[in-house]
Design a protein around this motif. Structure first.
Motif, PDB file in Angstrom:
ATOM      1  N   ILE A  72       0.745  -1.080   0.060  1.00 20.51           N
ATOM      2  CA  ILE A  72       0.135  -0.093   0.041  1.00 20.51           C
ATOM      3  C   ILE A  72       1.000   1.075   0.130  1.00 20.51           C
ATOM      4  CG2 ILE A  72      -1.813   1.162   1.141  1.00 20.51           C
ATOM      5  CD1 ILE A  72      -2.788  -1.222   2.749  1.00 20.51           C
ATOM      6  N   THR A  73       0.594   2.128  -0.779  1.00 21.48           N
ATOM      7  CA  THR A  73       1.139   3.311  -0.813  1.00 21.48           C
ATOM      8  C   THR A  73       0.161   4.669  -0.900  1.00 21.48           C
ATOM      9  OG1 THR A  73       1.518   3.483  -3.051  1.00 21.48           O
ATOM     10  CG2 THR A  73       3.381   2.679  -1.986  1.00 21.48           C
ATOM     11  N   GLY A  74       0.429   5.712  -0.348  1.00 23.42           N
ATOM     12  CA  GLY A  74      -0.466   6.820  -0.168  1.00 23.42           C
ATOM     13  C   GLY A  74       0.073   7.926   0.078  1.00 23.42           C
ATOM     14  N   THR A  75      -0.812   9.184  -0.102  1.00 20.01           N
ATOM     15  CA  THR A  75      -0.518  10.573   0.239  1.00 20.01           C
ATOM     16  C   THR A  75      -1.459  11.123   0.690  1.00 20.01           C
ATOM     17  OG1 THR A  75       1.075  10.550  -1.769  1.00 20.01           O
ATOM     18  CG2 THR A  75       0.251  12.746  -1.023  1.00 20.01           C
ATOM     19  N   SER A  76      -1.085  11.953   1.747  1.00 22.29           N
ATOM     20  CA  SER A  76      -2.030  12.795   2.533  1.00 22.29           C
ATOM     21  C   SER A  76      -3.277  11.832   3.177  1.00 22.29           C
ATOM     22  CB  SER A  76      -2.779  13.989   1.563  1.00 22.29           C
ATOM     23  OG  SER A  76      -3.234  15.035   2.409  1.00 22.29           O
ATOM     24  N   MET A  77      -4.560  12.240   2.916  1.00 16.16           N
ATOM     25  CA  MET A  77      -5.426  11.501   3.298  1.00 16.16           C
ATOM     26  C   MET A  77      -5.406  10.055   2.884  1.00 16.16           C
ATOM     27  SD  MET A  77      -8.133  11.544   5.439  1.00 16.16           S
ATOM     28  CE  MET A  77      -9.472  11.061   5.928  1.00 16.16           C
ATOM     29  N   GLU A 236       8.192   0.263  -7.254  1.00 15.66           N
ATOM     30  CA  GLU A 236       9.667   0.066  -6.427  1.00 15.66           C
ATOM     31  C   GLU A 236       9.361  -0.824  -5.412  1.00 15.66           C
ATOM     32  OE1 GLU A 236      10.810   3.985  -5.207  1.00 15.66           O
ATOM     33  OE2 GLU A 236      11.199   4.931  -7.602  1.00 15.66           O
ATOM     34  N   MET A 237       8.453  -0.901  -5.065  1.00 15.08           N
ATOM     35  CA  MET A 237       8.143  -1.998  -3.429  1.00 15.08           C
ATOM     36  C   MET A 237       7.910  -3.186  -4.139  1.00 15.08           C
ATOM     37  SD  MET A 237       6.313   0.557  -1.009  1.00 15.08           S
ATOM     38  CE  MET A 237       6.262  -0.765   0.182  1.00 15.08           C
ATOM     39  N   GLY A 238       7.824  -3.551  -5.550  1.00 11.06           N
ATOM     40  CA  GLY A 238       7.790  -4.849  -5.867  1.00 11.06           C
ATOM     41  C   GLY A 238       6.334  -5.232  -6.368  1.00 11.06           C
ATOM     42  N   ALA A 239       5.453  -4.350  -6.836  1.00 15.97           N
ATOM     43  CA  ALA A 239       3.978  -4.612  -7.210  1.00 15.97           C
ATOM     44  C   ALA A 239       4.203  -4.760  -8.474  1.00 15.97           C
ATOM     45  CB  ALA A 239       3.264  -3.124  -6.886  1.00 15.97           C
ATOM     46  N   ASP A 240       3.574  -5.848  -9.011  1.00 14.99           N
ATOM     47  CA  ASP A 240       3.337  -6.303 -10.516  1.00 14.99           C
ATOM     48  C   ASP A 240       2.111  -5.705 -10.887  1.00 14.99           C
ATOM     49  OD1 ASP A 240       5.586  -8.279 -10.721  1.00 14.99           O
ATOM     50  OD2 ASP A 240       4.467  -9.040  -8.983  1.00 14.99           O
ATOM     51  N   TYR A 241       1.286  -5.438 -10.286  1.00 18.50           N
ATOM     52  CA  TYR A 241      -0.140  -5.134 -10.548  1.00 18.50           C
ATOM     53  C   TYR A 241      -0.425  -3.857  -9.923  1.00 18.50           C
ATOM     54  CZ  TYR A 241      -0.680  -9.055 -13.652  1.00 18.50           C
ATOM     55  OH  TYR A 241      -0.640 -10.166 -14.531  1.00 18.50           O
ATOM     56  N   ILE A 242      -1.383  -2.815 -10.312  1.00 14.70           N
ATOM     57  CA  ILE A 242      -1.634  -1.729  -9.401  1.00 14.70           C
ATOM     58  C   ILE A 242      -2.983  -1.286  -9.567  1.00 14.70           C
ATOM     59  CG2 ILE A 242      -1.315   1.129  -9.019  1.00 14.70           C
ATOM     60  CD1 ILE A 242       1.508   0.409  -9.775  1.00 14.70           C
ATOM     61  N   ILE A 243      -3.736  -1.311  -8.518  1.00 16.54           N
ATOM     62  CA  ILE A 243      -5.040  -0.694  -8.395  1.00 16.54           C
ATOM     63  C   ILE A 243      -4.890   0.742  -7.663  1.00 16.54           C
ATOM     64  CG2 ILE A 243      -7.474  -0.742  -7.551  1.00 16.54           C
ATOM     65  CD1 ILE A 243      -7.118  -3.963  -7.677  1.00 16.54           C
TER      66      ILE A 243
END
Length: 754
Positions: A72-77, A236-243
């Motif tokens: 999981i990556t996120g910004t602000s809220m 960069e953290m190894g995610a092959d697919y992204i939602i």
């Protein structure tokens, strides 16, 4: 030879067994290797202030689809929702958390009423502006924004327990990272480790609104300024697919930019475009939530409900894509790294046994004060609520500008390490209050609190009031013990007041009042206080106009006079709100003995003043509450000076004069007899959280003697009020009528009452 057949047979079987084990081991290795090569899914949550609560609706749909999230990556809220989800909180819990908060409190630096003494509660509900000032070349303040963010950081600390010490975010139940912006060199700073709550706090620090977070030589603000949709970090953290989830509105046109909020919002949106389009392009599924009609500040219950629902609806529009991607990811594995595999979590998320107490940036005397006040010892238990009360005391009793706590795992895994960290010392604090009503017009009050450098806590308070009633006051307070305080005060008041009798003006009085008081005992707990004091008053009458009533004419030439009184007070208040409580109780009682020579009043026995008020608030359903109240003041003595006599009327207890008793339907200060008892029944309808309707019915009896108290006609009054409860105080008005004045009473109030 036959003798060796069994031997060779056993040898053959043994070799087959070993070969089988070897083959099995190879298969296990291949299976593990294949498991590690399974596709990994990254979830990217954008920033957007309150609009980001829509992420919770998206998470509900992903859980419904059984979607495994590996990063999981996120910004602000997005960092807040993502960080809490990475700790193991399911979407349903996040839904409950955001709905349960009083966001007007969380997104402010106000102190929790339940954690304050009654004196501190009164200050908080008097002044609109409170600002700390530090002086000197080396004085530094944790400023840089309208809001320091202590309440939201306290909430983050509570919600991330027990993961709120410095950790590697890849060891969380779901590996996590969030983004902040270093405004020293305008670079992106990605948090992959550290204190999770502080990383979340840095990522949502909107410039100018929230104070930035300082880390080493970096000054960190909202990550949206550099990377509002951090899909590249997920890769960069190894995610092959992204939602990915975006809560950004459609681009604004020139026709949309017609107001100051719209222009400021556009400036923020333009600056948040860094890497936004290219990061969207690397996403496999982009869920765009319709946030039209809502802004970054839309934290009302109805807005939260709508935004979460819209997030769920937006995700359901991609249901087929989500299911297809779920099938590509293959079987789920329980081999995700968890923090519990490298350290034992604390045994409870409620109360924790204290294994170690640490006080940072505090003197030994201050540490001893806190330990004594709260009876803190290693081996005792503590919870987040009690720890928050302690940080409140560090700020208010010991004059630190800020304070925070962390409840961490202890190295022995059996008890918590509790850390209290204080910010810089206050040098002074300035508070300002402003109000208007249709009787007094505009009034302004300012207060300056000046802590003194001493081995025991002490301070000087200076208060000034401008308006129809002018006042200047200075208080010197010492509190050598944890809940005990002594105060020496001088106050000057210039009052221009009108007194009414049966609805008609009887007196117009202008006078100066000088007051010296020494508090011999002032004992404060959270909801309870006791005070004993000696007070000297001197009244200097400047002018007086009296009507033609012969009884009033007797008071037409008042003589300047001084009084010495001995006073004792008891106060209890467990109400959840200062002006419009929906539950709790309030009780106050006062006894005063007035003299002119320390013993007698004009050669008579001193005047005895017995005053009391008790009220309870009972909720009836979720929006309505009933509040019965009984109150009164009994004066016993042969001499009752005009300035000490009973007066009634108005909305508030003790408004124009300390002895003033409110009465529904009576607006001005009405004269009353020496003995007065009253009762009031109030119904309160909270149409919304801040829109409030009040209905009051009041009855009272007064007389000069106890024997006549219930023989006079009962005074009756009623009123209806509407108020909007704001951060600036109650805004609204009342309409009332009483059989005492026989006149319609109209009153408008804007702001806190002082």
């Amino acid at each position: 030879m036959k003798r060796f057949i069994p031997f060779f047979l056993c040898l053959f079987l043994l070799s087959e067994s070993v070969a089988g084990q070897t083959a099995g081991s190879e298969e296990i290795k291949v299976e593990k290797a294949n498991a590690t090569k399974r596709p990994r899914l990254g979830l990217v949550l954008s920033g957007g202030g309150a609009k980001g609560v829509a992420h919770i609706g998206v998470l509900k749909v992903l859980e419904r689809a059984g979607m495994p999230i590996h990063v999981i990556t996120g910004t602000s809220m997005g960092s807040i929702v993502g960080g809490l989800y990475a700790c193991g909180n399911r979407s349903q819990k996040l839904d409950s958390v955001v709905r349960a908060q009083d966001w007007s409190y969380v997104l402010s630096d106000r102190e929790d009423l339940s954690h304050q003494s009654l004196r501190e509660r009164s200050q908080q509900n008097t002044y609109v502006i409170s600002k700390t000032f530090n002086f000197g070349n080396h004085a530094k303040s944790e400023g840089g924004g309208l809001i320091l963010g202590k309440n939201i950081l306290t909430l983050f600390d509570a919600l991330t327990t027990p993961y709120n010490d410095s950790i590697d975010f890849s060891k969380l139940p779901i590996p996590f990272a969030c983004v902040a912006t270093n405004i020293v060199d305008n670079t992106e700073h990605d948090f992959h480790s550290g204190v999770l709550s502080q990383a979340m706090r840095a990522s949502m620090s909107i410039p100018g609104v929230f104070a930035p977070v300082k880390k080493g030589d970096m000054v960190l603000v909202d990550g949206g300024l550099r990377n509002n949709y951090p899909a590249d970090i997920a890769r960069e953290m190894g995610a092959d697919y992204i939602i990915g989830v975006s809560v950004q509105g459609p681009p604004k046109t020139a026709d949309d930019l017609h107001s100051t909020p719209a222009i400021l919002g556009q400036i923020v949106d333009v600056n948040c475009k860094n890497k936004y389009d290219e990061n969207l392009a690397m996403s496999d599924i982009v869920i765009r939530v319709n946030t039209e009609g809502y802004s970054a500040a839309s934290f009302t219950p109805s807005a939260i409900d709508t935004l979460i629902r819209r997030g769920e609806e937006a995700a359901m529009q991609h249901w087929d894509e989500i299911v297809a991607l779920r099938q590509k990811l293959g079987p789920t594995s329980n081999a995700r790294p968890r923090l519990s595999t490298v350290r034992v979590p604390l045994p409870s998320t409620g109360r924790f046994r204290i294994g170690q107490l640490v006080f940072e940036n505090m003197t030994k005397n201050d540490e001893a004060f806190i330990r004594q006040k709260f009876r803190l010892h290693e081996g005792d238990s503590i919870d987040n609520d009690r720890a928050d009360i302690i940080t409140t005391s560090i700020r208010q009793d010991l004059y630190y500008e800020s304070a925070k706590f962390r409840i961490q795992n202890n190295p022995d895994h059996t008890a918590a390490r509790v850390v209290f960290t204080a910010g810089p010392r206050k040098q002074s604090e300035l508070r300002v209050g402003l109000r208007f009503d249709n009787e007094e017009a505009v009034a302004l009050q300012a207060n300056a609190e000046l802590p003194l450098k001493a081995s025991i806590p002490m301070d000087v308070n200076i208060t000034a009031r401008l308006g129809k009633r002018m006042m200047g006051r200075i208080d010197w307070s010492v509190h050598p013990k944890s809940f005990y305080r002594q105060t020496f005060s001088y106050a000057f008041r210039h009052n221009d007041l009108d007194f009414y009798d049966y609805g008609d003006k009887a007196y117009s009085l202008t006078y100066n009042r000088h007051t010296l008081s020494l508090s011999l005992l002032e004992f404060n707990l959270r909801n309870f206080s006791i005070g004993i004091s000696v007070v000297g008053d001197y009244y200097d009458y400047r002018s007086m106009l009296v009507d033609k009533n012969p009884e009033h004419q007797e008071d037409s030439n008042p003589v300047d006079k001084g009084y010495i009184s001995y006073q004792g007070t008891v106060d209890y208040n467990s109400e959840n709100e200062w002006f419009f409580p929906t539950r709790g109780a309030r009780f106050s009682a006062r006894f005063a003995y007035y003299t002119t020579n320390f013993l007698k009043l004009d050669n008579e026995v001193g005047l005895r003043d017995y005053s009391a008020m008790w009220r309870m608030t009972f909720p009836v359903g979720s929006h309505f509450s009933v509040q019965p109240m009984v109150y009164g003041r009994l004066l016993c003595g042969n001499v009752v000076p005009l300035m000490l006599s009973n007066v009634m009327g108005g909305e508030w207890m003790g408004y124009y004069l300390e002895q003033q008793l409110p009465f529904a339907g009576v607006g001005h200060m009405q004269m009353a007899w020496d003995k007065m008892l009253a009762a009031q029944l109030q119904g309160q309808l909270n149409i919304t959280q801040n829109n409030i309707v009040l209905l009051r019915l009041a009855a009272a009896q007064d007389a000069n003697t106890f024997s006549q108290l219930f023989s006079h006609r009962t005074m009756l009054g009623c009123s209806a009020s509407y108020y909007y409860n704001t951060m600036f105080g109650p805004l609204g008005g009342s309409l009332g009528y009483s059989n005492l004045t026989k006149k319609v009473y109209f009153y408008v109030n804007l702001g806190f009452v002082f």
